[in-house]
Design a protein around this motif. Structure first.
Motif, short mmCIF file in Angstrom:
data_model
loop_
_atom_site.label_atom_id
_atom_site.label_comp_id
_atom_site.label_asym_id
_atom_site.label_seq_id
_atom_site.Cartn_x
_atom_site.Cartn_y
_atom_site.Cartn_z
N GLY A 1 29.74 12.17 -3.67
CA GLY A 1 28.60 11.93 -4.54
C GLY A 1 27.31 12.12 -3.76
O GLY A 1 27.31 12.52 -2.60
N GLY A 2 26.20 11.84 -4.43
CA GLY A 2 24.91 11.91 -3.73
C GLY A 2 24.29 13.27 -3.69
O GLY A 2 23.42 13.54 -2.85
N PHE B 1 20.51 9.35 -7.15
CA PHE B 1 19.56 8.39 -6.59
C PHE B 1 20.14 7.66 -5.39
O PHE B 1 19.58 7.69 -4.29
CB PHE B 1 19.15 7.37 -7.66
CG PHE B 1 18.55 6.10 -7.10
CD1 PHE B 1 17.32 6.13 -6.43
CD2 PHE B 1 19.21 4.89 -7.22
CE1 PHE B 1 16.78 4.98 -5.90
CE2 PHE B 1 18.67 3.73 -6.69
CZ PHE B 1 17.45 3.78 -6.04
N ILE B 2 21.26 7.01 -5.56
CA ILE B 2 21.72 6.05 -4.55
C ILE B 2 22.25 6.74 -3.30
O ILE B 2 22.26 6.15 -2.21
CB ILE B 2 22.78 5.09 -5.14
CG1 ILE B 2 22.86 3.78 -4.34
CG2 ILE B 2 24.15 5.77 -5.23
CD1 ILE B 2 21.60 2.95 -4.41
N CYS C 1 26.76 21.14 -4.66
CA CYS C 1 27.37 20.62 -3.43
C CYS C 1 26.92 21.42 -2.22
O CYS C 1 26.54 20.85 -1.19
CB CYS C 1 28.88 20.66 -3.56
SG CYS C 1 29.76 19.94 -2.17
N GLN C 2 26.95 22.74 -2.32
CA GLN C 2 26.56 23.58 -1.18
C GLN C 2 25.07 23.46 -0.88
O GLN C 2 24.67 23.41 0.29
CB GLN C 2 26.94 25.04 -1.45
CG GLN C 2 28.44 25.32 -1.36
CD GLN C 2 28.98 25.14 0.04
OE1 GLN C 2 28.29 25.37 1.03
NE2 GLN C 2 30.24 24.71 0.14
N ARG C 3 24.24 23.42 -1.93
CA ARG C 3 22.80 23.26 -1.70
C ARG C 3 22.50 21.93 -1.03
O ARG C 3 21.68 21.86 -0.10
CB ARG C 3 22.04 23.34 -3.03
CG ARG C 3 21.90 24.74 -3.61
CD ARG C 3 20.81 24.78 -4.69
NE ARG C 3 21.04 23.79 -5.73
CZ ARG C 3 21.71 24.03 -6.85
NH1 ARG C 3 22.26 25.22 -7.07
NH2 ARG C 3 21.84 23.08 -7.78
N THR C 4 23.17 20.87 -1.50
CA THR C 4 22.97 19.55 -0.90
C THR C 4 23.40 19.55 0.56
O THR C 4 22.69 19.05 1.43
CB THR C 4 23.74 18.48 -1.68
OG1 THR C 4 23.30 18.47 -3.04
CG2 THR C 4 23.53 17.11 -1.07
N THR D 1 29.23 7.52 -6.14
CA THR D 1 29.46 8.18 -7.43
C THR D 1 29.23 7.20 -8.58
O THR D 1 29.08 5.99 -8.36
CB THR D 1 30.91 8.65 -7.51
OG1 THR D 1 31.76 7.49 -7.49
CG2 THR D 1 31.27 9.56 -6.35
N PRO D 2 29.24 7.69 -9.83
CA PRO D 2 29.35 6.75 -10.96
C PRO D 2 30.59 5.88 -10.84
O PRO D 2 31.58 6.25 -10.18
CB PRO D 2 29.41 7.69 -12.17
CG PRO D 2 28.64 8.90 -11.74
CD PRO D 2 28.99 9.07 -10.28
N ASN D 3 30.57 4.74 -11.51
CA ASN D 3 31.59 3.70 -11.32
C ASN D 3 33.02 4.17 -11.52
O ASN D 3 33.94 3.73 -10.81
CB ASN D 3 31.33 2.53 -12.27
CG ASN D 3 29.95 1.93 -12.11
OD1 ASN D 3 29.28 2.15 -11.11
ND2 ASN D 3 29.51 1.17 -13.10
#
Length: 386
Positions: free
Chosen positions: A9-10, A15-16, A44-47, A83-85
């Motif tokens: 995630g992220g 945000f988190i 994902c790759q850009r991050t 990630t979301p819950n």
């Protein structure tokens, strides 16, 4: 040597994840080396590129990441789940079964049953799971706990905690806002306000007093028309020693930004902590003038003085609280679970899910009182340290 950190995630628009990355860097204990940052491969790759993560360690999904990292000689030591819950439990399970420790955002998962299954996975794997209840790591929150356990307030009689926000006071999820959209989606969030901020309030009251309610009654409401999950929560609490308590969590309280407030009343006095002013702790002795403590005036408990990262008078709070969780997690990963006994772990997460489960049961049954003792026994069974 830094611990090798992975993240699920992220990605862009989240945000988190950025908060966790800042916290992990603050004490120079971790290096981010891998991630499944988004279900969108391009995101994902850009991050990964922006975070200087090698392209071959930016994975298409978390299962691929868990498998690949365990097969590397330089694989990750620990993974952060942001990630979301609904993904918390499956992602944690995949990495725990791969022999990798976990740092997970709260709430632990989406249901109490799922929490029990995850707790058993933690036990069977022999790995560690930490939950980022960052408010319990503030220096003055730790100071409040120390003073209560030292008996400065006498016998605890009343516990009041509230967490009030206004950001969902309109149907923000209908506007395309990413953070509101998944939090209002029963499939992705599982729970509403009670899981998003109610568990923070629940954990903070429990952490500071070292007291768990024996029974609760609750009313969960959706005050915004068309919203499927709760956005306002009222809970009454009873404790084994006869103390009473109240918890109010709301994301539709107009005028409130991040109003997390804790008040504890005992036979010898009371204390008050307000998260929006985290560098002051008010002490109010019985029949004596009230006074406040700052981080600079911490003198009685040396372990709390060591938590401060910035000079006296400089604001310290949210990010540093997360950083403290990451710093103590690193200490445990290097030295063993006993190295940081105040860290929130799987039993804390399970109690949070118990709180949600009991509150939902109560609310759906005309706010009947729900006994928590069986839940408490379950959490105690999965406690990793004594």
């Amino acid at each position: 040597m830094r611990l090798k950190l992975g993240m699920v995630g992220g990605g862009e628009g989240a945000f988190i994840g950025a908060v966790h990355r800042l916290a992990a860097r603050m004490d120079d204990e971790y290096e981010l080396v891998a991630g499944a940052f988004s279900s969108d491969p391009l995101n994902c790759q850009r991050t990964g590129q922006r975070l200087h993560v090698s392209p071959d360690r930016c994975y298409a999904d978390y299962q691929q990441m868990a498998l690949a990292e365990t097969q590397r000689t330089d694989g990750i030591d620990v993974v952060a789940i942001v990630t979301p819950n609904y993904l918390h439990a499956p992602v944690a399970t995949a990495f725990l079964n791969a022999g990798i420790d976990v740092i997970c955002d709260k709430p632990l998962c989406t249901s109490y049953k799922e929490g029990l299954q995850l707790a058993q996975t933690v036990r069977d794997s022999g790995r560690q799971l930490f939950l980022t209840h960052n408010y319990s790591a503030y220096p003055l929150v730790r100071e409040a706990r120390s003073r209560i356990l030292a008996g400065e307030l006498g016998e605890i009689r009343y516990i009041e905690v509230e967490y009030l926000q206004q950001w969902l006071a309109t149907q923000l999820e209908a506007t395309g806002n990413k953070q509101a959209s998944w939090r209002a989606d029963p499939q992705k969030a599982g729970v509403g306000c009670i899981g998003d901020i109610g568990t923070h309030a629940w954990q903070l009251a429990q952490f500071v007093t070292d007291m768990i309610p024996s029974a609760i009654r609750a009313e969960l409401s959706s005050l915004i028309s068309g919203r499927q999950l709760d956005d306002d929560v009222h809970v009454q609490m009873r404790y084994h020693n006869g103390a009473k308590g109240r918890l109010w969590a709301s994301q539709v309280a107009c005028g409130e930004e991040n109003g997390l407030r804790l008040r504890i009343y005992g036979s010898l006095g009371s204390l008050e902590f307000l998260q929006e002013n985290p560098n002051q702790l008010w002490m109010k002795p019985f029949d004596k003038p009230a006074y406040y403590i700052t981080r600079a005036s911490l003198s009685q408990y040396a372990e709390n003085r060591q938590l401060a990262r910035v000079p006296p008078g400089h604001p310290e709070g949210y990010l540093e609280g997360f950083a403290q969780i990451y710093r103590e997690a690193a200490k445990c990963l290097r030295e063993g679970a006993q190295a940081a006994p105040l860290l929130p772990r799987i039993d804390t997460g399970l109690l949070g899910m118990a709180f949600i489960d009991a509150a939902k049961r109560s609310s759906s049954n005309d706010s009947q009182w729900i006994d928590l003792n069986e839940y408490i026994r379950d959490a105690s069974h999965y406690r990793m340290i004594d």
